[in-house]
Design a protein around this motif. Sequence first.
Motif, PDB file in Angstrom:
ATOM      1  N   LYS A 239       3.514  -7.441  -2.190  1.00  0.00           N
ATOM      2  CA  LYS A 239       3.193  -6.050  -2.516  1.00  0.00           C
ATOM      3  C   LYS A 239       2.492  -5.999  -3.860  1.00  0.00           C
ATOM      4  O   LYS A 239       3.125  -6.110  -4.912  1.00  0.00           O
ATOM      5  CB  LYS A 239       4.466  -5.191  -2.522  1.00  0.00           C
ATOM      6  N   GLU A 240       1.185  -5.882  -3.810  1.00  0.00           N
ATOM      7  CA  GLU A 240       0.377  -5.763  -5.013  1.00  0.00           C
ATOM      8  C   GLU A 240      -0.416  -4.472  -4.927  1.00  0.00           C
ATOM      9  O   GLU A 240      -0.381  -3.772  -3.917  1.00  0.00           O
ATOM     10  CB  GLU A 240      -0.550  -6.976  -5.150  1.00  0.00           C
TER      11      GLU A 240
ATOM     12  N   SER B 274       2.326   0.666   7.538  1.00  0.00           N
ATOM     13  CA  SER B 274       1.111  -0.154   7.414  1.00  0.00           C
ATOM     14  C   SER B 274      -0.143   0.647   7.733  1.00  0.00           C
ATOM     15  O   SER B 274      -1.245   0.283   7.309  1.00  0.00           O
ATOM     16  CB  SER B 274       1.194  -1.367   8.348  1.00  0.00           C
TER      17      SER B 274
ATOM     18  N   HIS C  58      -1.162  -5.423   0.314  1.00  0.00           N
ATOM     19  CA  HIS C  58       0.186  -4.976   0.656  1.00  0.00           C
ATOM     20  C   HIS C  58       0.538  -5.451   2.066  1.00  0.00           C
ATOM     21  O   HIS C  58      -0.154  -5.130   3.030  1.00  0.00           O
ATOM     22  CB  HIS C  58       0.249  -3.450   0.579  1.00  0.00           C
TER      23      HIS C  58
ATOM     24  N   HIS D   4      -4.214  -3.814   3.699  1.00  0.00           N
ATOM     25  CA  HIS D   4      -2.878  -3.880   4.268  1.00  0.00           C
ATOM     26  C   HIS D   4      -2.907  -5.004   5.305  1.00  0.00           C
ATOM     27  O   HIS D   4      -3.912  -5.193   5.976  1.00  0.00           O
ATOM     28  CB  HIS D   4      -2.505  -2.568   4.968  1.00  0.00           C
TER      29      HIS D   4
END
Length: 301
Positions: free
Chosen positions: A39-40, A59, A44, A28
């Motif tokens: 955003k994968e 987060s 992220h 993150h």
Amino acid sequence: MRILITGATGLIGTELVALLLQNGVEVHYLTTSKKKIIKEDKYHGFFWNPAQGIIDENSLLGVDVIIHLAGASIAKRWTSAYKQEIIESRIASSNTLYKALKENPNQVKQIISASGTAIYPDSATALYDELSIANQDNFLSNVVVKWEESINKFKQLDIKVCKLRTGIVLSKNGGALQEMLKPIQFGLGAAFGNGQQITSWIHIHDLAAMYFFAAKNQWEGIYNAVSPSPISNENLTKALAKQLHKALFLPNIPRFVMRLMLGEMHELLFTNKNISAQKALDNGFQFQFPTIEKALGNIIA
């Protein structure tokens, strides 16, 4: 393991993110630019604005470790306004993280923060380890003191605190080394001052690896993030010229010339600190690039 990173898109952060993803770690990251939010599956992004105390609490979900790299670059001219930005960027980001952790359920066990070797006084004779008295009354030293104080309070949340006091970072993608190379490439290279001042440096691959190692092994306390082979400015200049196959024929550059060119920031070129990496070695970390020859051979192909 899931790690939250601040400063993930900077020079060190980019290297670290790549290393973590290669090792199957979920990342993150916090960014002040909504355009940089990706955003994968294992990568992220989340928005924050430390200056305003804003952070997306999502987060923190599932995060075990925070690696805190955020802070305005010191490699810009230090006007009064920019000096304030250097300090506030570090304190505000730490405070925003602290408040978010204090006010939201989380499973964070450790925070690893960047810090600086500027806290150690210049010396032609001292060898500094993490127990050395670290106080020097100048701008950068005061920045580091305030920076580390802002991180220490995470202990109040029962979170392990680790600080990596980082030397000059050598990278092919930017930073100090690229600025050192420019005059040498044009045949204008020369050492600074008497050339005997010691540079404590680290290859960016080793620095990223040390952050990952510190997370995996739950390091706590202060560690010097420097190579085990510090080098004089004169020998560093010669090593750079040799790697570039360039001759050095100019006399050393006097300090007053660089002061006129760079202002107070010229101090970065004349810092004289012999800093020990023994604690990291004793705690199991292995350097891939322990000598300047290996480091430059990798960076300058």
